[in-house]
Motif scaffolding. Structure first.
Motif, short mmCIF file in Angstrom:
data_model
loop_
_atom_site.label_atom_id
_atom_site.label_comp_id
_atom_site.label_asym_id
_atom_site.label_seq_id
_atom_site.Cartn_x
_atom_site.Cartn_y
_atom_site.Cartn_z
N GLY A 34 0.78 -1.23 0.00
CA GLY A 34 0.00 0.00 0.00
C GLY A 34 0.81 1.28 0.00
O GLY A 34 0.24 2.37 0.12
N GLN A 35 2.13 1.17 -0.13
CA GLN A 35 3.00 2.33 -0.15
C GLN A 35 3.83 2.35 -1.43
O GLN A 35 4.15 1.30 -1.98
CB GLN A 35 3.95 2.31 1.06
CG GLN A 35 3.27 2.35 2.41
CD GLN A 35 2.78 3.74 2.75
OE1 GLN A 35 3.51 4.71 2.66
NE2 GLN A 35 1.51 3.85 3.15
N ASN A 88 -8.77 11.19 -4.75
CA ASN A 88 -8.62 10.13 -3.76
C ASN A 88 -7.41 10.42 -2.87
O ASN A 88 -6.28 10.53 -3.36
CB ASN A 88 -8.46 8.78 -4.46
CG ASN A 88 -8.53 7.62 -3.49
OD1 ASN A 88 -7.52 7.25 -2.91
ND2 ASN A 88 -9.70 7.05 -3.29
N GLU A 89 -7.64 10.53 -1.58
CA GLU A 89 -6.57 10.95 -0.66
C GLU A 89 -5.40 9.98 -0.63
O GLU A 89 -4.24 10.39 -0.50
CB GLU A 89 -7.14 11.15 0.75
CG GLU A 89 -8.13 12.30 0.85
CD GLU A 89 -7.51 13.65 0.50
OE1 GLU A 89 -6.30 13.83 0.73
OE2 GLU A 89 -8.24 14.52 -0.02
N ALA A 90 -5.69 8.69 -0.76
CA ALA A 90 -4.61 7.71 -0.74
C ALA A 90 -3.70 7.87 -1.95
O ALA A 90 -2.46 7.79 -1.84
CB ALA A 90 -5.19 6.30 -0.69
N ALA A 104 -1.63 11.10 -1.57
CA ALA A 104 -0.57 10.97 -0.57
C ALA A 104 0.64 10.24 -1.13
O ALA A 104 1.79 10.63 -0.88
CB ALA A 104 -1.11 10.25 0.67
N GLN A 105 0.40 9.18 -1.89
CA GLN A 105 1.52 8.41 -2.44
C GLN A 105 2.23 9.18 -3.56
O GLN A 105 3.46 9.13 -3.68
CB GLN A 105 1.04 7.05 -2.95
CG GLN A 105 0.51 6.15 -1.85
CD GLN A 105 1.48 6.00 -0.69
OE1 GLN A 105 2.67 5.72 -0.89
NE2 GLN A 105 0.98 6.19 0.54
N PHE A 126 -3.10 2.45 -5.82
CA PHE A 126 -3.32 3.09 -4.54
C PHE A 126 -4.74 3.59 -4.27
O PHE A 126 -5.07 3.92 -3.14
CB PHE A 126 -2.35 4.27 -4.37
CG PHE A 126 -0.90 3.88 -4.47
CD1 PHE A 126 -0.32 3.04 -3.53
CD2 PHE A 126 -0.13 4.31 -5.53
CE1 PHE A 126 1.00 2.67 -3.62
CE2 PHE A 126 1.20 3.95 -5.64
CZ PHE A 126 1.77 3.11 -4.69
N SER A 127 -5.60 3.65 -5.29
CA SER A 127 -6.94 4.19 -5.05
C SER A 127 -7.75 3.28 -4.14
O SER A 127 -7.75 2.05 -4.31
CB SER A 127 -7.68 4.40 -6.37
OG SER A 127 -9.00 4.87 -6.11
N THR A 128 -8.46 3.88 -3.19
CA THR A 128 -9.35 3.14 -2.30
C THR A 128 -10.76 3.05 -2.89
O THR A 128 -11.65 2.48 -2.25
CB THR A 128 -9.42 3.83 -0.93
OG1 THR A 128 -9.80 5.20 -1.10
CG2 THR A 128 -8.06 3.76 -0.24
#
Length: 419
Positions: A109-110, A173-175, A178-179, A159-161
């Protein structure tokens, strides 16, 4: 431009020393670009540049870089636009080179980074070193709306939730955001052992573009009908502010095609997404953002449904004027990030007209798409893409080379106050 990879092979060859010095002085190469209203300044002087796009410098072998950079010097280029991303371990699959390379990958997830000097981000250290050696400034793009070398859809897939995985997840999308911020921070804070500078502190890099040709739609991930220009503009504001929070040296640009959100505009015969906002871009709203220092546009009316004169050249010249009018209104510099024509007879006939318009309106610069170079012992070949258009130009093409040199000399004379 959306790339259709042509068969361009890179082979190892012994490096050659530069045979000609740059137009830019050491002081100018060691100075960051600044702005003063509609003017870009370099070492205190209004800066006007001519140059080319060469997206693949990041994966060009070190021994082949001198061929490219000597070409840039020879065609009077003081700026080159290139790409500073390679997303996912499969990003090199379409490059037709016998070695693998990648900058980022997803793990638990990173985003993780490959800084290796041969297979990773470290390859770009040599690009910066060569640019500095030959006296050429760089404009770098941080991602791609299109799938070439990863791009937005790679970030969404990894990375999208959002279970739907829309292309536009990249913007909200915040995730994902962030990445992507982690990558931007990592690459701009990279220390280059060949220059002794972090990327964010290196004046060889003149302009940082958030990416290449942002839109609500891309490929292969589906488009979200809920995507709009407000969503994309908000992302541009957030991401440019983030970069400025740790890099106060470089000019920030968007790197988009400059599509409008103004139904009062029209370009005869062209696709309406160029002006009606359906692309998700709003050139005027984006130009108003205080975080954006310098504006740009791309011009491809032969792709945008007007492939023949007089519509092609009429639309192109009007497009340049319309962007100039916005830049003047908001008081920011403007450059042509890409301009092209895919048929040689159209290109040779119209490039001088496009370049004259750029010169007459005092745009700060122009970057032709696309320059090809000799690679090792292989000759440069202008190869049609999958729809028969030829955008790449070789130095051996004397007619186009002469056109580019004339424009380069004209822009340099403006820079030196001789015109």
């Amino acid at each position: 431009m959306l790339l259709f990879h042509s068969l361009i092979n890179l082979v190892t060859f012994l490096s050659a020393a530069p045979s000609q010095s740059s137009l830019l002085t050491g002081e100018q190469m060691n100075s960051f670009l600044k702005t003063n209203g509609e003017v870009t300044l370099l070492a205190g002087r209004p800066f006007y540049f001519s140059g080319v796009n060469v997206y693949r410098l990041f994966y060009t072998q070190a021994s082949d870089l001198p061929f490219y950079f000597q070409d840039f010097v020879d065609i009077k280029a003081t700026m080159v636009r290139t790409w500073l991303f390679c997303d996912g371990k499969s990003c090199s699959d379409g490059s037709y080179v016998p070695y693998r390379f990648w900058f980022t990958e997803a793990e638990n997830g990173q985003v993780i980074f490959n800084d290796d000097p041969e297979s990773g981000i470290g390859r770009f250290d040599r690009v910066i070193q060569a640019a500095k050696q030959y006296g050429v400034k760089l404009t770098v793009s941080l991602t791609n709306n299109w799938k070439d070398f990863g791009g937005i859809d790679w970030w969404v897939r990894k990375f999208s939730t959002n279970p739907s995985k829309f292309h536009s997840d990249f913007y909200w999308n915040e995730a994902v955001k962030a990445q992507f911020k982690r990558y931007v921070y990592h690459v701009l804070n990279r220390y280059n052992p060949l220059t002794g500078l972090k990327y964010k502190d290196d004046p060889t890099i003149a302009i940082i573009e958030l990416g290449n040709e942002f839109r609500c739609n891309g490929y292969p991930e589906p488009s979200d009908p809920g995507c709009n220009s407000q969503m994309v503009t908000a992302w541009i504001k957030e991401m440019s502010a983030y970069i400025k929070s740790f890099d106060s040296n470089h000019l920030i640009s968007i790197g988009d095609e400059g599509f409008f959100n103004d139904r009062g505009l029209s370009y005869g015969g062209a696709y309406s997404n160029v002006w009606d906002g359906s692309s998700g871009m709003d050139f005027y709203a984006n130009a108003l953002l205080p975080e954006i220092d310098i504006l740009s546009f791309h011009a491809y009316f032969d792709q945008w449904n007007t492939p023949n004169d007089p519509q092609y050249i009429e639309n192109t010249l009007k497009y340049i004027e319309d962007h100039h009018n916005v830049a003047k209104k908001v008081g920011k510099p403007l450059y042509a990030g890409e301009y092209a024509a895919g048929r040689p007879e159209m290109r040779n006939r119209n490039f001088p007209k496009i370049q004259k318009k750029i010169e007459d309106l005092n745009l700060t610069g122009s970057l032709m798409w696309l320059w090809l170079s000799q690679n090792g012992t292989l000759p440069c070949v202008e190869i049609p893409d999958n729809v028969g258009l030829i955008y790449g130009v070789c130095k051996s093409n004397q007619e186009v080379q002469s056109i580019i040199i004339n424009h380069g000399e004209s822009m340099y004379k403006k820079f030196m106050g001789l015109k």
